[in-house]
Design a protein around this motif. Sequence first.
Motif, PDB file in Angstrom:
ATOM      1  N   ALA A 124     -78.636  94.362   7.905  1.00 23.79           N
ATOM      2  CA  ALA A 124     -79.303  94.983   6.765  1.00 23.79           C
ATOM      3  C   ALA A 124     -79.608  93.964   5.677  1.00 23.79           C
ATOM      4  O   ALA A 124     -80.687  93.979   5.068  1.00 23.79           O
ATOM      5  N   THR A 125     -78.662  93.059   5.426  1.00 24.70           N
ATOM      6  CA  THR A 125     -78.875  92.029   4.410  1.00 24.70           C
ATOM      7  C   THR A 125     -80.016  91.104   4.803  1.00 24.70           C
ATOM      8  O   THR A 125     -80.846  90.729   3.959  1.00 24.70           O
ATOM      9  N   SER A 126     -80.073  90.727   6.077  1.00 30.03           N
ATOM     10  CA  SER A 126     -81.156  89.855   6.533  1.00 30.03           C
ATOM     11  C   SER A 126     -82.507  90.534   6.364  1.00 30.03           C
ATOM     12  O   SER A 126     -83.475  89.920   5.888  1.00 30.03           O
ATOM     13  N   GLY A 127     -82.592  91.811   6.741  1.00 31.02           N
ATOM     14  CA  GLY A 127     -83.841  92.545   6.567  1.00 31.02           C
ATOM     15  C   GLY A 127     -84.233  92.684   5.111  1.00 31.02           C
ATOM     16  O   GLY A 127     -85.403  92.533   4.746  1.00 31.02           O
ATOM     17  N   ALA A 128     -83.237  92.944   4.259  1.00 34.37           N
ATOM     18  CA  ALA A 128     -83.519  93.113   2.835  1.00 34.37           C
ATOM     19  C   ALA A 128     -83.994  91.810   2.209  1.00 34.37           C
ATOM     20  O   ALA A 128     -84.951  91.802   1.417  1.00 34.37           O
ATOM     21  N   ASN A 129     -83.352  90.702   2.542  1.00 32.76           N
ATOM     22  CA  ASN A 129     -83.743  89.412   1.970  1.00 32.76           C
ATOM     23  C   ASN A 129     -85.159  89.026   2.381  1.00 32.76           C
ATOM     24  O   ASN A 129     -85.955  88.551   1.562  1.00 32.76           O
TER      25      ASN A 129
END
Length: 216
Positions: free
Chosen positions: A84-89
């Motif tokens: 999720a963090t990778s997608g958000a960044n």
Amino acid sequence: MLAPLFTGLFGAPVLLDAMDGAGVPPQADARVTLKRRTLGSTAFAGAAAGAIVGYLPGVSAAIASVLALPAVPGDDDARGFLVATSGANTANTVFALFALVALGTPRTGVMVALDGLDGSPSLPLSLSVVAVAATAGFALVLLVGDRYLRAVGRTDYRLLSVSVLGLLVVVSWLFAGAVGVAVFAVSTLVGLVPPRLGTRRVHLMGVLVGPLALGL
């Protein structure tokens, strides 16, 4: 003041807590263990949240990651959070670029630097640069990621943390003098509070979101 403030809130506390740890833990098999459906839904939730906050002032990709947490399954919370963090960044970078071109207002630190360049940024060229950088990052993780972690794992983690803390103090001094060092020290103490209360550090972004919401 933002440099000593944010390095104190988010950087120094992590380094202080890491001094008592064992450094980088041994890494498991590199294969993706999440189910394809879970991987896709979690990545989509992170990307959607990152796209939304890309247009909002003072709201970072870290907040987008928290917004995506309900989509992370409980049995894979750590791996799901990374996805999720990778997608958000990634989405936040792209849509913050759209916001800069469409609204003329930078939403992230990188966009502030880009906005300071002579001439308006070319959207096709900027998107091409983002795509090349993302591809290069993906390839480098696969090629040198494991070797990098092994190299870092062999270092003296306490010495490394102390060295980086010293560097942050110097940076705070260079940006804001003695007042900057004082702000860095106070914000470091504040940054140590959330883990001890069982909350997330992302709530510390209120230091920026609050004044922006009030128009200060």
